[in-house]
Design a protein around this motif. Structure first.
Motif, mmCIF file in Angstrom:
data_model
loop_
_atom_site.group_PDB
_atom_site.id
_atom_site.type_symbol
_atom_site.label_atom_id
_atom_site.label_comp_id
_atom_site.label_asym_id
_atom_site.label_seq_id
_atom_site.Cartn_x
_atom_site.Cartn_y
_atom_site.Cartn_z
ATOM 1 N N VAL A 214 0.860 -1.183 0.000
ATOM 2 C CA VAL A 214 0.000 0.000 0.000
ATOM 3 C C VAL A 214 0.895 1.230 0.000
ATOM 4 O O VAL A 214 1.804 1.356 0.819
ATOM 5 N N ALA A 220 -6.278 3.950 0.466
ATOM 6 C CA ALA A 220 -6.555 2.508 0.548
ATOM 7 C C ALA A 220 -7.683 2.248 1.549
ATOM 8 O O ALA A 220 -8.570 1.434 1.295
ATOM 9 N N SER A 227 -3.079 -4.057 3.081
ATOM 10 C CA SER A 227 -1.958 -4.902 2.672
ATOM 11 C C SER A 227 -2.199 -6.354 3.088
ATOM 12 O O SER A 227 -2.652 -6.622 4.209
ATOM 13 N N ALA A 469 -2.014 1.358 -4.375
ATOM 14 C CA ALA A 469 -1.569 0.016 -3.966
ATOM 15 C C ALA A 469 -1.117 -0.805 -5.167
ATOM 16 O O ALA A 469 -1.515 -0.537 -6.311
#
Lengths: 479, 135
Positions: A214, A220, A227, A469
């Protein structure tokens, strides 16, 4: 560094194709490319970029993203906006695969929790019809097809292929309101009916991925990924229905080009004034095809959720859709040009909308970040999630790249590697590939594409979208 | 007569040579099948066809686009054609066999026939067609 002659460097990543590069250019061309990608640029692609600049009503520049390559009509990676009053609309700026696009589904599982991977890939392959012979389990009447063409993704949801939240996180909520099913020929319908809910062939795929890194935690979080999380990426379009719509309207627009006395350097750029009967008919049919593609991806996502639900016990509604982007489409939008708001028809051919924070048509949850931009890698290489920016609104009519862009022809690719060799190599890296034939794999080897990371680095540095990401593949099914 | 696949980064670029226009159209259809299925079909079934166009290039475009429709909707892998070509029209029958996953290498979709780069040249001996298929 090698750059083709006649092109002017404007800044580190911006290159101008001056008026006069081909006769009749109304505006300059502008493309984005790094020095390391300069060697991949084909003269044919630059000529196509310049050809687009000759079309009536083009606003500011003919643009191309760093995944630019030689296509037909527009280059792949091409973006052009045409004035609603004086401009034209052209299937050459959209392509045969109308609303070919990508959607991303976030799964509430960590990479370590994803066992039975081979079984997962096998079951997805069994559940989702793929390839040339892949036939749909849906049995549509002409009337149902009309609803699908009018309503897009929400038709699929109303038929039980999804949940209401899905359409809210879809570009244009998965429906272009301008759709006109009457402009879709019987032939297009015949092709489209047995293919709804099928993946198709070529570069289309469904991939099981993990969020490996990320770059932008706040974005995100807004997009609902973290992640180590498992995701599914679906890449396909409007199948034979869209292809036939393009073919049919190319013919009527060729006649229109003569009727309206438009001079063009390439017949594939056949076009008509936006507000002419021929232009309106194409736009209505194109919008209907775009809706078909959104419904198609919705149905495929439903099949995917069912497999994951059965295999891992994940609740259907807990698999949330991140977003869905179109990358072959023309849309009526408003953009600020020279300080004035202008109504334009933006053609994106192998380019993704990348609307920035506060732009219209964004879900409330993403409004402060900008829209998610999903960039698929080639088979076996990383894909990326980015967000749209105000820079894109200023420079590129809210657009960015769409993928990696090929660098090697299919004939060359086949001479170098067999499908089995590629499958074995990817297998050693832990990536399971399933396709109807090894030939389909050989065509799409990772080596035949530009490095996706370099393409997204350029759009990130130019600021027309920003990295959120990186996703890496665990399994792929291909058509 | 010959069919050759030329280098093209994104799509399939094909060159077809033939002594007569009728053969050029028939061979172009076989070339399309070669790209889609690894080889043209075998004779067996027939299917009628009639298309119109303003010039030779648009006739070829209409003809190949019609073959795409026939192969997809009828599941026919075309082996050749018996055609009559006149001022602004092509008509006749195409021949072929039913598509099978095993026999036709699972197939590869062609999305459309591009007008970009479509040319037909006639020299002393033959007709030469260059055409790009969007794959």
């Amino acid at each position: 560094m090698t750059m083709l002659p006649g092109i002017q460097r404007m800044s580190e990543f911006e290159w101008q194709v001056p008026v006069g590069y081909v006769p009749g250019m109304r505006v300059p061309g502008l493309f984005f490319l790094s020095e390391s990608l300069a060697g991949t640029l084909e003269e044919g692609a630059v000529t196509q970029l310049a050809n687009v600049a000759t079309m009536p009503g083009i606003v500011r520049q003919s643009l191309a993203m760093p995944d630019i390559h030689w296509g037909y009509g527009f280059p792949i990676g091409g973006v052009a906006a045409f004035s609603r009053d004086e401009g034209v609309i052209s299937p050459g700026g959209v392509g045969f695969d109308i609303n070919c696009g990508v959607r991303l589904l976030a799964i509430p599982l960590r990479e370590a929790e994803l066992g039975k991977r081979r079984e997962l890939v096998e079951r997805l392959f069994a559940a989702i019809p793929t390839g040339v012979g892949g036939k749909s389990a849906l049995r549509l009447s002409n009337r149902e097809l009309d609803r699908m063409l009018l309503e897009g993704a929400s038709w699929a949801v109303s038929e039980g292929y999804g949940i209401d939240e899905d359409t809210r996180v879809c570009e244009q909520e998965g429906c272009m309101k301008e759709a006109d099913p009457a402009a879709v020929s019987q032939k297009a319908r015949q092709r489209g009916m047995p293919q709804s809910g099928t993946l198709g062939s070529g570069n289309h795929f469904l991939e099981v991925q993990v969020v490996r890194e990320v770059y932008h935690p706040e974005a995100a979080r807004a997009f609902g990924i973290s992640s180590g999380q498992v995701c599914i990426m679906i890449h396909c379009g409007s199948r034979g229905l869209g292809h036939q719509v393009c073919t049919d309207h190319l013919r009527t627009l060729e006649a229109a080009t003569k009727k309206y006395r438009i001079t063009l350097p390439d017949r594939q750029l056949a076009c008509a004034p936006i507000d002419s009967p021929e232009g309106r008919a194409y736009f209505g049919a194109m919008a209907a095809s775009a809706n078909y593609a959104w419904a198609n991806r919705q149905v495929i996502m439903h099949y995917t959720r069912k497999v994951l639900e059965e295999l891992y016990g994940v609740a259907y509604k807990d698999m949330h859709m991140v977003y869905d982007v179109a990358h072959n489409v023309a849309k009526m939008e408003e953009h600020v040009v020279g300080g004035t708001k202008l109504k334009v028809c933006v053609h994106r051919k192998g380019a993704t909308r990348a609307f920035g924070p506060g732009a219209p048509d964004l879900p409330a949850a993403y409004s402060s970040v900008g829209q998610p931009v999903i960039i698929p890698g080639s088979m076996g290489s990383p894909s990326f999630l980015l967000h749209g920016t105000s820079g894109a609104m200023e420079k590129t009519f809210g657009s960015t790249c769409h993928g990696a862009g090929r660098v090697m022809s299919r004939t060359q690719a086949k001479k170098r590697l067999t499908g089995k060799e590629i499958r074995d190599t990817l297998g050693k890296e832990g990536i399971i590939v399933k396709a109807p034939s090894d030939a389909a794999i050989a065509d799409e080897a990772p080596e035949v594409y530009k490095p996706s990371i370099e393409v997204v680095r350029v759009v990130h540095e130019v600021g027309i979208s920003r990295l959120v990401a990186r996703l890496e593949p665990l399994g792929v099914i291909k058509g | 007569m010959s069919i050759e696949e030329l280098d093209h980064t994104a799509d399939a670029k094909i060159r077809v040579k033939a002594g007569t226009l009728e053969d050029l159209f028939s061979e172009a259809g076989r070339a399309l099948m070669q790209v889609m299925y690894g080889r043209p079909g075998k004779d067996g079934r027939t299917y009628p066809l009639a298309v119109r166009g303003d010039d030779l290039e648009s006739l070829m475009h209409a003809y190949l686009s019609e073959l795409l429709f026939i192969t997809e909707v009828e599941g026919l892998v075309i082996s050749g054609a018996d055609l009559r070509i006149g001022e602004g029209f092509v008509e006749g029958v195409v021949r072929g066999e039913p598509f099978s996953m095993e026999a036709h290498n699972a197939g590869r979709g062609v999305k459309g026939i591009s007008y970009s780069g479509l040319s037909i040249v006639h020299d002393q001996e033959s007709y030469i067609l260059d055409v790009i298929f969007d794959v």
